[in-house]
Design a protein around this motif. Sequence first.
Motif, PDB file in Angstrom:
ATOM      1  N   ASP A 376     -40.642  14.355  -5.236  1.00 56.81           N
ATOM      2  CA  ASP A 376     -40.286  15.454  -4.741  1.00 56.81           C
ATOM      3  C   ASP A 376     -40.805  16.585  -4.146  1.00 56.81           C
ATOM      4  O   ASP A 376     -40.420  17.150  -3.412  1.00 56.81           O
ATOM      5  N   ALA A 379     -41.044  16.051  -0.605  1.00 57.54           N
ATOM      6  CA  ALA A 379     -39.569  16.313   0.278  1.00 57.54           C
ATOM      7  C   ALA A 379     -39.642  17.723  -0.094  1.00 57.54           C
ATOM      8  O   ALA A 379     -38.545  18.586   1.006  1.00 57.54           O
ATOM      9  N   LEU A 380     -39.755  17.943  -1.210  1.00 57.41           N
ATOM     10  CA  LEU A 380     -39.560  19.991  -1.244  1.00 57.41           C
ATOM     11  C   LEU A 380     -39.990  20.350   0.251  1.00 57.41           C
ATOM     12  O   LEU A 380     -39.591  21.386   0.560  1.00 57.41           O
ATOM     13  N   LYS A 381     -41.445  20.243   0.546  1.00 62.61           N
ATOM     14  CA  LYS A 381     -42.334  21.012   1.705  1.00 62.61           C
ATOM     15  C   LYS A 381     -41.144  20.529   2.990  1.00 62.61           C
ATOM     16  O   LYS A 381     -41.564  21.286   3.899  1.00 62.61           O
ATOM     17  N   ASP A 382     -40.951  19.637   3.169  1.00 62.85           N
ATOM     18  CA  ASP A 382     -39.913  19.577   4.158  1.00 62.85           C
ATOM     19  C   ASP A 382     -38.444  19.741   4.328  1.00 62.85           C
ATOM     20  O   ASP A 382     -37.919  19.791   5.083  1.00 62.85           O
ATOM     21  N   ARG A 383     -38.114  20.496   3.130  1.00 66.07           N
ATOM     22  CA  ARG A 383     -36.507  20.631   2.862  1.00 66.07           C
ATOM     23  C   ARG A 383     -36.005  21.998   4.327  1.00 66.07           C
ATOM     24  O   ARG A 383     -37.451  22.935   4.089  1.00 66.07           O
ATOM     25  N   PRO A 384     -35.473  22.113   5.223  1.00 61.22           N
ATOM     26  CA  PRO A 384     -35.610  23.915   6.053  1.00 61.22           C
ATOM     27  C   PRO A 384     -35.951  25.329   5.048  1.00 61.22           C
ATOM     28  O   PRO A 384     -36.672  25.322   5.408  1.00 61.22           O
ATOM     29  N   GLU A 385     -34.937  25.057   3.795  1.00 65.19           N
ATOM     30  CA  GLU A 385     -35.347  26.449   3.666  1.00 65.19           C
ATOM     31  C   GLU A 385     -36.213  27.024   2.860  1.00 65.19           C
ATOM     32  O   GLU A 385     -36.893  27.970   2.908  1.00 65.19           O
ATOM     33  N   PHE A 386     -37.065  25.910   2.668  1.00 69.74           N
ATOM     34  CA  PHE A 386     -38.124  25.856   2.371  1.00 69.74           C
ATOM     35  C   PHE A 386     -39.501  26.440   3.490  1.00 69.74           C
ATOM     36  O   PHE A 386     -39.914  27.520   3.288  1.00 69.74           O
ATOM     37  N   GLU A 387     -39.619  25.444   4.123  1.00 67.79           N
ATOM     38  CA  GLU A 387     -40.375  25.953   5.027  1.00 67.79           C
ATOM     39  C   GLU A 387     -39.554  26.893   6.911  1.00 67.79           C
ATOM     40  O   GLU A 387     -40.491  28.538   6.621  1.00 67.79           O
ATOM     41  N   MET A 454     -38.351  27.986  -5.993  1.00 69.37           N
ATOM     42  CA  MET A 454     -38.592  26.137  -6.258  1.00 69.37           C
ATOM     43  C   MET A 454     -38.820  24.933  -6.733  1.00 69.37           C
ATOM     44  O   MET A 454     -38.914  23.495  -6.671  1.00 69.37           O
ATOM     45  N   THR A 579     -48.180  22.234  -1.495  1.00 69.20           N
ATOM     46  CA  THR A 579     -47.503  20.335  -2.690  1.00 69.20           C
ATOM     47  C   THR A 579     -48.924  20.418  -2.973  1.00 69.20           C
ATOM     48  O   THR A 579     -48.483  19.799  -3.853  1.00 69.20           O
TER      49      THR A 579
END
Length: 604
Positions: A376, A379-387, A454, A579
């Motif tokens: 998880d 996957a967080l670092k690849d989420r558009p809103e995170f980037e 997040m 991460t």
Amino acid sequence: MPADSESEVRYAVGLDLGDGESSLCWLRTHGRGKAEIYTRGTEGTAIVTALGREPLEQGGHRYVIGEAAVLAKNALHFSVNFKTRPDPQGLVVPEAVQFAQVLLTEFFAAHPEVRDDCAVYVGHPTGWDAASVAAYREHFSSMRLPVQLVAESQSALVHVRDRRAGRRDPRGLDRVLVVDIGSSTTDFTFVADLVPRNLPVGSGLGCALIDNELAERVRAAFRANEQFTAALDKDGAPEMLRLVCRRGKEAQFGGDDVRLQDLQAGCDRRFTPFLVPAIGWLRQQNILGDVVRDRGGWAERFADVLAEVRELLGADEPELVVLTGGGSRMPVVRGLCLDAFPGAAVENDTAPSLSVTRGLASVGRHRVNVARFRRDIQALKDRPEFEEKIRAGLLSAFDQARNTLLTRLLARADDQFADTKDEQDIDALIRRLTGMDEVLVGLRVRLNAELTPMALDICRSYDIRDDRFTLDLELPGIIGTAIGARIRPMWRTLRAAQAVLRTLEENGHAFSYVVRFMASGGQLFRKLGAAGAVVAVALGLPTATEAGARKLIRTTLRNAELDPVEVTNVVAHVAEQITAQMDHRAQEVERFVSDASTPVTSIA
């Protein structure tokens, strides 16, 4: 089931193969539900570790375990106390593994939903060497199940931590010694700063030593009884005698005589000539006083091992000693531990015979959740809103650095500005004039505020309390380097334009500057070289004005933008660092539930 699918396993099965009694439990890897203990008819949760071969009418035989093996009337073979260190060179499947195969087959027949979606965790004595554990693991490979081995005392420690997890006051678990007293071994695990250390002592000190001593005393008491001696020569008879002695010991410590009566009435009649007198003799003995505490007896040997433990730990004094395993019910154990570690609290588990089993299942759940947690956070670092939050913060930081530089360039000349030629001096000056240190502090505060919620959302889904997780972001140096690199190419132009402002300031007004410029024949710009020529053209000299110089500085900085590829690289760098910080939380759990003595490998 392949090891990389561990995060999808729905059930963790814990199997504690004891030399005297065994137990099995299972739990769901999702949530925090309690483990369910497998029961076998009248045996309850404690399954006697006995294996027998019972003949079939059509020929051949079948394996029976537990009370069925003990009470079989016509068993071809009978074994107990067969949990021994595997021979790394041996090819014969140990009886302990055969027992496990029968028990698991029986369990899965009753719970097929678990069989289709589980990983099995089996305990091994902490004192076994790596080669023996590897051989033990190899023997389990024939089960065609994901089987993993974990040190027994470490499993008990995991159970203790889970039991205390609801407490707000975590004190008492920083330095813990777990003493797991089983039938074949006494295992010791010490944990400090979440790092478990399995101690290489106690592998030969199990409560079966008491049973063996009782068996020898029974033999000596009835040596002149020919029927007694002849019955002990039968196949499985010595094993049955040791079982009777163990039951006699447990009955005396627990004040329960029922199971002894069951043995006397139910077992194979060929054992009756020694079984009846042995039970009568055992009932008359003071086992704790005359056997356990006897000179050179179990209690003295246990005290000697505790002294070894103290020596191994050195200055690492435990603040808590946790007693688990069936043998921990003996009152003498607690007293000897208090003597060995006077500064520690000593805690008995409420159900010591099930500590390892429950801990094994908990280890399974923790490992599955660690795998899911890691999935998880990756996957967080690849989420558009995170980037996007990182990207927006980075661009805002560049704007702040650019505006700070603009303000300082237009305000007044810096004493070191015009004379700075050394490359390192230029980089240091850019960092100072852009207020880079303040910019990075502001960016760090912003990213912490925007990204921590997040991260906490993920942590909460795994029951990690907010007060146990802090995202303390350290920004990589590449951010300041990237911002400085975009300003550096225009540095000469900015320096020359500011030189014009400084000269105008020194001469008071544009007219005196023009006169001086014309009189000097443009000496200032010739001195500035190519950059001076650029400024001269840009300002339309000799009619240069202060407004023109300021406009050039503004235009030059306004056109400075971070390279999109550079931004993407920096965003990825920051995301990876965040991460990694979150992964540190996973490492704490993983490090605690992993076997410190042997590699953990799933067997398919």
